[in-house]
Design a protein around this motif. Structure first.
Motif, short mmCIF file in Angstrom:
data_model
loop_
_atom_site.label_atom_id
_atom_site.label_comp_id
_atom_site.label_asym_id
_atom_site.label_seq_id
_atom_site.Cartn_x
_atom_site.Cartn_y
_atom_site.Cartn_z
N GLU A 25 0.64 -0.93 0.41
CA GLU A 25 0.07 0.04 0.18
C GLU A 25 0.97 1.45 -0.46
OE1 GLU A 25 -2.91 0.16 -0.03
OE2 GLU A 25 -3.87 -1.61 -0.08
N PRO A 26 0.63 2.75 -0.85
CA PRO A 26 1.37 3.50 -1.28
C PRO A 26 1.37 3.98 0.73
CG PRO A 26 -0.08 3.36 -2.97
CD PRO A 26 -0.20 2.34 -1.64
N ILE A 27 0.47 4.11 1.49
CA ILE A 27 1.03 4.47 2.89
C ILE A 27 1.51 3.79 3.78
CG2 ILE A 27 -0.63 5.09 4.76
CD1 ILE A 27 -3.06 5.98 3.60
N THR A 28 1.61 2.75 3.25
CA THR A 28 2.44 1.87 4.26
C THR A 28 4.07 1.55 3.55
OG1 THR A 28 0.52 -0.09 4.19
CG2 THR A 28 3.12 -0.65 4.22
N LEU A 29 3.75 1.91 2.76
CA LEU A 29 5.15 1.94 1.73
C LEU A 29 6.34 3.33 2.42
CD1 LEU A 29 7.58 0.95 0.00
CD2 LEU A 29 6.64 2.51 -1.68
N ALA A 30 5.27 4.65 2.00
CA ALA A 30 5.92 5.21 2.72
C ALA A 30 6.26 6.12 3.57
CB ALA A 30 4.48 6.83 2.38
N ALA A 31 5.61 4.91 4.75
CA ALA A 31 5.87 4.95 7.04
C ALA A 31 6.98 4.07 6.18
CB ALA A 31 4.62 4.07 7.02
N LEU A 32 7.56 3.02 5.91
CA LEU A 32 8.42 2.62 5.71
C LEU A 32 9.82 3.31 5.50
CD1 LEU A 32 7.50 -1.38 3.97
CD2 LEU A 32 7.90 -1.00 6.61
N ILE A 33 9.58 3.98 4.31
CA ILE A 33 10.67 4.88 3.76
C ILE A 33 11.01 6.09 4.55
CG2 ILE A 33 10.96 6.84 1.80
CD1 ILE A 33 10.07 5.15 0.00
N ALA A 34 9.72 6.25 5.52
CA ALA A 34 10.33 7.86 6.63
C ALA A 34 10.66 7.69 7.90
CB ALA A 34 8.58 7.97 6.79
N CYS A 35 10.22 6.30 8.19
CA CYS A 35 10.67 5.33 9.36
C CYS A 35 12.17 5.02 9.26
CB CYS A 35 10.18 3.92 10.15
SG CYS A 35 9.72 2.67 9.77
N GLY A 36 12.38 4.28 7.71
CA GLY A 36 13.61 3.94 7.45
C GLY A 36 14.41 4.69 7.82
N LEU A 37 14.74 5.60 7.09
CA LEU A 37 15.59 7.24 7.16
C LEU A 37 16.14 7.56 8.72
CD1 LEU A 37 13.25 9.46 4.27
CD2 LEU A 37 15.42 8.95 4.61
#
Length: 266
Positions: free
Chosen positions: A8-20
């Protein structure tokens, strides 16, 4: 080949944000897992799989930071290897134990870890970590039985749940090893990279990693670590990160207490 379109786009965005954020925090201070691990569980990943999935991001971020520090010639390798051996031994034992536990116990361990991190962030030992080092960084400290025992215990916790292990590692290096903070923070990256590699191998062999989630998390973690490595020697960096961690851990600890017992906070 993982199908990232399935996320899901929201999930992907959250993963990228918390990964950073996780990669940045892991490099410049510690406990990036306080961001990545609870986020994955909140997004719907089971605690056991989230615990394993988080290891790839840790390895990727710490490897990036280690490479940057090595390029700058800032890693004291003899001292680093001495601290790494007990950490790796402990991590092997901790990861084996974690893969054998049910999700309920993993969730409880996460909550306890978050509270533990919060406590040590607001007590005097953390204040010592934030103070400028006054020791001669060219003199290698003498490491004794207490230091190696504490590093082994820290490795066990790092392999088991990871949360809080970064702060614990810094505390042991500075307070028990008498290593200046600036040196300890650099040394910590390779020490934790080695223990994270062992844990990643064990979790991977057990099938406890969601690779579809792990890859974007790891790639963004590398970016965050790369940015943090450039400012890791700055005079105010650790202080800012530790204060930010207090806020993060407070929020996440409350979230997990609610998850464990919804009526507790009612």
């Amino acid at each position: 080949m993982p199908d990232f379109a399935a996320i899901e786009p929201i999930t992907l965005a959250a993963l990228i944000a918390c990964g950073l954020a996780g990669g940045f925090i892991n490099t410049i201070a510690a406990s990036g897992a306080t961001v990545t691990l609870p986020t994955m569980i909140s997004l719907g990943l089971s605690p056991g799989i989230a615990n394993g999935t988080n290891r790839l991001a840790a390895v990727a971020g710490l490897a990036t930071a280690t490479w940057r520090f090595q390029q700058a010639g800032a890693i004291p390798w003899k001292l680093t290897l001495k601290a790494t051996l007990p950490m790796v031994l402990g991590a092997s034992l901790g990861a084996l134990g974690a893969t054998a536990l049910a999700d309920e116990w993993i969730t409880l361990a996460v909550a306890i870890s978050l509270i533990f991190v919060l406590i040590i962030l607001i007590t005097k030992p953390t204040q010592l970590l934030q103070e400028p080092a006054i020791e001669n960084e060219n003199i290698e400290p003498k490491l004794g039985f207490l230091f190696y025992s504490l590093m082994t215990f820290t490795g066990i916790w790092a392999g088991f749940i990871s949360l809080g292990s970064g702060v614990m590692t810094l505390l042991v290096l500075v307070l028990a090893g008498k290593i200046p903070l600036k040196t300890a923070n650099i040394l910590k990256c390779f020490v934790r990279l080695s223990s994270s590699l062992i844990a990643l191998l064990i979790f991977g062999l057990r099938g406890d990693i969601n690779w579809l989630w792990a890859l974007p998390l790891a790639l963004s973690s590398m970016v965050g670590a790369n940015v943090a490595a450039k400012i890791a020697l700055g005079p105010q960096a650790n202080q800012w990160i530790f204060r930010s961690l207090i806020v993060v851990v407070c929020v996440e600890a409350g979230s997990f207490l609610w998850r464990l017992n919804p009526g507790l906070l009612a």
